[in-house]
Every structure is written in C-alpha cells, then in structure tokens.
Write a protein that holds these residues in place. Structure first.
Motif, PDB file in Angstrom:
ATOM      1  N   ARG A 165      57.799  62.099  25.904  1.00 60.45           N
ATOM      2  CA  ARG A 165      56.710  63.263  27.379  1.00 60.45           C
ATOM      3  C   ARG A 165      54.824  63.172  26.284  1.00 60.45           C
ATOM      4  N   ARG A 166      55.037  63.208  24.744  1.00 57.70           N
ATOM      5  CA  ARG A 166      54.368  63.446  24.122  1.00 57.70           C
ATOM      6  C   ARG A 166      53.636  61.748  23.646  1.00 57.70           C
ATOM      7  N   PRO A 207      55.760  60.586  17.703  1.00 59.30           N
ATOM      8  CA  PRO A 207      56.418  61.627  18.216  1.00 59.30           C
ATOM      9  C   PRO A 207      58.455  61.181  18.319  1.00 59.30           C
ATOM     10  N   ASP A 239      59.974  60.576  21.386  1.00 59.13           N
ATOM     11  CA  ASP A 239      59.848  61.763  22.782  1.00 59.13           C
ATOM     12  C   ASP A 239      58.420  61.012  23.416  1.00 59.13           C
ATOM     13  N   LYS A 294      62.773  63.118  18.805  1.00 57.68           N
ATOM     14  CA  LYS A 294      63.278  63.043  18.668  1.00 57.68           C
ATOM     15  C   LYS A 294      64.430  62.607  18.513  1.00 57.68           C
TER      16      LYS A 294
END
Length: 135
Positions: free
Chosen positions: A121-122, A103, A119, A105
């Motif tokens: 968080r993921r 993932p 990303d 961003k």
C-alpha cells in the motif's frame, strides 16, 4: 577387427547444435528493464504493474525477463503483488529495501523465516512521472 564409426561422426556440426544467442536484448526485455530503472529508490512495481505500464505482455512475461536479464537493473524494485520477497534472494533484497527505506511490514512470529513483506500500500509506485523522459 570390425570397422567402428567414430562417435564424432554421429554428432551434428557444432554450429548446428548450438542455439543462437543474439548480442542484443529482445525489444520487450529492453523495455521491461527500462521501466525497472525508472522506479525510484524506496518504491516498487509489481510484475503486472510493469506489463500494464508497457501496455504489453503480462506478469509472467515480465517475471521471465527479470529472471533472465534483471541482474543489470534494480531487480528488487519489481516484485510479486503479495509483497513477498523473491524466493532465493530474500536477504539481498531485504538489504536493498532497508538501505532505500522501502516500507516493510514486519513478519509475525508465525511467518516462515520471520521475514518481513513489502508494505504494498505504501511502497507501490504508480509511475506518476512516467512522461518524464520516457516515450
């Protein structure tokens, strides 16, 4: 004619001048690299996560191991906590992330180089299967 000393006379013997390079990795380095190999494709751990997982060292020590020995493992899976791609290796890492479906961003148009970030968080892996095959 005056007697001159040979420049080689002033040098120490070669064996004394050369640092020792062991044939084996330091134990801590081996452990860091083992963790890097456990991280599944498409997931990442931060330098601090690896140190915490090992219950030894810190982010700088893990970063040093990765800088010296990380080429033998999936180095792109051990990352900075802010999700920025490794300076100097951004495009190689980005290729791996895209191949593995990590993932990302997408970068804003104001971002330097317009490179995406991870990303976190993921993408972050907590080592959930850590007991499987690891002592």
């Amino acid at each position: 004619m005056s007697e001159q000393s040979n420049p080689d006379d002033a040098r120490p013997e070669q064996d004394d001048a050369r640092p020792e390079y062991p044939d084996t990795l330091p134990e801590y380095a081996e452990r860091v690299l083992e963790v890097a190999e456990l991280i599944p494709p498409g997931r990442v751990m931060t330098y601090g996560d690896v140190a915490e997982w090992l219950e030894e060292g810190g982010p700088r020590q893990v970063g040093r191991v990765m800088a010296l020995y990380g080429g033998t493992v999936p180095w792109w899976r051990v990352v900075r906590a802010d999700g920025a791609l490794l300076p100097g290796h951004e495009l190689r890492a980005l290729g791996h992330y895209r191949d593995e479906g990590t993932p990302l961003k997408e970068a804003s148009s104001a971002a330097e180089g317009h490179l995406p970030r991870l990303d976190m968080r993921r993408a972050r892996w907590d080592g959930g299967e850590r007991a499987d095959g690891h002592t």
